[in-house]
Design a protein around this motif. Structure first.
Motif, short mmCIF file in Angstrom:
data_model
loop_
_atom_site.label_atom_id
_atom_site.label_comp_id
_atom_site.label_asym_id
_atom_site.label_seq_id
_atom_site.Cartn_x
_atom_site.Cartn_y
_atom_site.Cartn_z
N ARG A 21 0.83 -1.21 0.00
CA ARG A 21 0.00 0.00 0.00
C ARG A 21 0.86 1.25 0.00
O ARG A 21 1.52 1.55 1.00
CB ARG A 21 -0.93 0.00 1.22
N TRP A 193 -2.97 -10.43 10.73
CA TRP A 193 -2.23 -10.14 9.52
C TRP A 193 -2.87 -10.94 8.39
O TRP A 193 -3.53 -11.94 8.62
CB TRP A 193 -0.75 -10.48 9.68
N ASP A 196 -2.26 -10.50 1.99
CA ASP A 196 -1.99 -9.39 1.08
C ASP A 196 -1.08 -8.34 1.71
O ASP A 196 -0.90 -7.26 1.16
CB ASP A 196 -3.29 -8.74 0.61
N GLN A 198 -1.23 -6.87 4.91
CA GLN A 198 -1.79 -5.92 5.87
C GLN A 198 -1.67 -6.49 7.29
O GLN A 198 -1.76 -7.71 7.48
CB GLN A 198 -3.26 -5.64 5.56
N ARG A 200 -2.31 -5.46 11.79
CA ARG A 200 -2.86 -4.56 12.80
C ARG A 200 -2.24 -4.91 14.14
O ARG A 200 -2.19 -6.08 14.54
CB ARG A 200 -4.39 -4.68 12.85
N GLU A 218 -2.10 0.48 12.25
CA GLU A 218 -2.03 -0.34 11.04
C GLU A 218 -0.58 -0.47 10.58
O GLU A 218 0.21 0.47 10.70
CB GLU A 218 -2.86 0.30 9.93
N GLN A 220 2.02 -2.77 7.49
CA GLN A 220 2.04 -3.56 6.26
C GLN A 220 3.39 -4.22 6.10
O GLN A 220 4.37 -3.82 6.75
CB GLN A 220 1.70 -2.71 5.05
#
Length: 236
Positions: A21, A193, A196, A198, A200, A218, A220
């Protein structure tokens, strides 16, 4: 052609975005380096203040600062090198925030506009071998994380321990400049997790009025060959 001088030990830095992202108003630059190619005049050639210690420590510091300078040049047109603060954290130029990481011959720097980002944390870790991950798991994982990882096969557990380690390092790098308070692996946990890239995280200890117990952030991540790269960005 790179407009800035390169040291003998470092390949030309490359700007790219390997994470899932993109973050608005940021630049990420990385470079490979080899401590065995470190030359006595590399720091002077690049106009970067020298650092003592073993060749490995000098080369990773030089490569990291070189990436930071290239990223700052691309972001704000200023080819500055962040100084080392009394707490050993990088001191970024006014109007910018950033983070530097290095791992086994690879260095990277992420910088962003302070008007958009309160904190940025970037970390790279070589994937842990299963035997080593088992030795480190209790230090890195909270009891809840240990319980969730216990059902995984050994190789997947080693991958997850590496991910948790790196995300918590990124979390520290993003938050420390804001709270000026040290915290440790047991003070945060990975909640979830996804495949893709991501993630938290949640704080398990209060760090400041803005960051109470239970605050969530958040993150990544991406796997680059045998390395995990993680990022935690704290926006305004």
């Amino acid at each position: 052609m790179n407009p800035l001088p390169l040291p003998s030990c470092c390949d030309e830095p490359v700007e790219h975005w390997p994470l899932p992202r993109p973050l608005t108003g940021t630049r990420l630059v990385s470079a490979r380096f080899d401590p065995e190619r470190l030359a006595p005049d590399d720091f002077a050639r690049c106009a970067i203040p020298p650092l003592g210690g073993a060749a490995k420590r000098q080369a990773e510091h030089l490569a990291g600062r070189l990436c930071a300078r290239q990223a700052l040049l691309g972001l704000a047109g200023i080819p500055d090198v962040p100084a080392v603060g009394a707490d050993r954290a990088p001191q970024w130029p006014a109007g910018t925030v950033g983070s530097i990481t290095h791992s086994d011959g690879w260095a990277a720097a992420l910088v962003g506009h302070a008007s958009l980002w309160r904190g940025l944390g970037l970390d790279a870790e070589t994937l842990l071998q299963p035997a080593r991950s088992e030795r480190l798991a209790r230090q890195i994982l909270t009891p809840g994380e240990q319980e969730r990882s216990a059902v995984l096969p050994l190789d997947q557990r080693a991958w997850l321990v590496t991910l948790v380690f790196s995300l918590k390092e990124s979390l520290f790098k993003a938050l420390y400049p804001l709270v000026r308070q040290r915290f440790y692996f047991q003070d945060a946990e990975l909640l979830e997790w996804s495949a893709d890239g991501q993630a938290r995280l949640r704080l398990l200890t209060p760090l400041a009025a803005d960051w109470p117990t239970g605050a969530e952030l958040e993150g990544q991540f991406a796997q680059l060959e045998e390395r995990l790269l993680t990022l935690v960005g704290i926006g305004h």
